[in-house]
Write a protein that holds these residues in place. Structure first.
Motif, PDB file in Angstrom:
ATOM      1  N   ARG A 120       0.832  -1.210   0.000  1.00  0.00           N
ATOM      2  CA  ARG A 120       0.000   0.000   0.000  1.00  0.00           C
ATOM      3  C   ARG A 120       0.859   1.248   0.000  1.00  0.00           C
ATOM      4  N   ASP A 121       1.898   1.215   0.833  1.00  0.00           N
ATOM      5  CA  ASP A 121       2.785   2.384   0.930  1.00  0.00           C
ATOM      6  C   ASP A 121       3.479   2.668  -0.394  1.00  0.00           C
ATOM      7  N   LYS A 172      -3.895   3.870  -3.772  1.00  0.00           N
ATOM      8  CA  LYS A 172      -4.083   4.140  -2.343  1.00  0.00           C
ATOM      9  C   LYS A 172      -5.484   4.678  -2.080  1.00  0.00           C
ATOM     10  N   GLY A 173      -5.966   5.525  -2.972  1.00  0.00           N
ATOM     11  CA  GLY A 173      -7.312   6.089  -2.841  1.00  0.00           C
ATOM     12  C   GLY A 173      -8.375   5.007  -2.908  1.00  0.00           C
ATOM     13  N   VAL A 174      -8.180   4.051  -3.821  1.00  0.00           N
ATOM     14  CA  VAL A 174      -9.138   2.951  -3.934  1.00  0.00           C
ATOM     15  C   VAL A 174      -9.109   2.102  -2.662  1.00  0.00           C
ATOM     16  N   VAL A 183     -12.876   2.441   4.159  1.00  0.00           N
ATOM     17  CA  VAL A 183     -13.972   3.275   4.675  1.00  0.00           C
ATOM     18  C   VAL A 183     -15.310   2.567   4.471  1.00  0.00           C
ATOM     19  N   THR A 184     -15.492   1.965   3.308  1.00  0.00           N
ATOM     20  CA  THR A 184     -16.748   1.263   3.025  1.00  0.00           C
ATOM     21  C   THR A 184     -16.923   0.067   3.952  1.00  0.00           C
ATOM     22  N   GLU A 185     -15.838  -0.660   4.219  1.00  0.00           N
ATOM     23  CA  GLU A 185     -15.912  -1.799   5.144  1.00  0.00           C
ATOM     24  C   GLU A 185     -16.305  -1.330   6.547  1.00  0.00           C
ATOM     25  N   ARG A 186     -15.653  -0.262   7.029  1.00  0.00           N
ATOM     26  CA  ARG A 186     -15.980   0.271   8.368  1.00  0.00           C
ATOM     27  C   ARG A 186     -17.432   0.725   8.426  1.00  0.00           C
ATOM     28  N   GLN A 187     -17.870   1.397   7.364  1.00  0.00           N
ATOM     29  CA  GLN A 187     -19.256   1.890   7.319  1.00  0.00           C
ATOM     30  C   GLN A 187     -20.248   0.719   7.326  1.00  0.00           C
TER      31      GLN A 187
END
Length: 189
Positions: free
Chosen positions: A92-93, A100-102, A108-112
């Protein structure tokens, strides 16, 4: 006025047979009264039990109506988790900003998704330093304990979930097996 002052005749005393019949009739009516009271109380109790059962079933139906949908959504959560695990932090780094944006979007979608599931009563089964519980876990293998006591969860293969305190999907885990402490033939020599 003379009628008022005339002595009234005493009513005839009932015959002994009549008294027995009246006494038997009173006892029969008392027994029937007791039986009817008992039937009434039983009917009221049954009605109350039915009302409570219906209320409980209504509550369960509203709490667990989304169970099937929630179970289907767990597949989506699993896929998000697999996608994120497929890209280790060092890759990722080194990735392009777009990649990285994807990845950030997937996180974020997983957390949501997990937050939304939790808001509707779906919770992850905590397996951190846990002992195997057949009510919450499904053991797929016994493996060497890696320093953990026998019966401890060594590795989680698939996350488990509950919905409003009821098992939605068991956690698929590997469990530490009891170490064999008996010496083998080779060790005795």
């Amino acid at each position: 006025m003379a009628e008022e002052n005339e002595p009234q005749e005493a009513p005839e005393a009932p015959a002994p047979d009549e008294l027995e019949q009246l006494h038997a009739l009173v006892q029969a009516l008392n027994a029937e009264n007791s039986e009817l009271k008992d039937q009434r109380l039983r009917a009221l109790a049954e009605l109350e039990n039915t009302r409570r059962r219906a209320e409980r079933e209504k509550q369960d139906a509203s709490q667990f109506a989304v169970t099937r949908f929630a179970r289907d959504m767990l597949t989506v959560a699993d896929n998000f988790s697999r996608a994120l695990k497929a890209c280790p932090p060092e890759l990722r780094d080194a990735a392009d900003p777009q990649v990285k944006g994807v990845i950030d979007g997937v996180e974020v979608t997983e957390r949501q998704l997990l937050t939304t599931l939790e808001q509707h009563g779906v919770k992850i089964i905590d397996t951190t330093d846990a002992k195997f519980d057949p009510n919450l876990h499904q053991a797929v293998a016994e493996v060497p304990g890696e320093g953990k006591p026998a019966g401890s969860i060594v590795h989680v293969i698939q996350t488990g979930y509950t919905i409003n305190g009821r098992l939605l999907r068991p956690a698929m885990v590997t469990v530490a097996r009891k170490e064999d402490t008996t010496p083998t033939v080779d060790q005795q020599a």
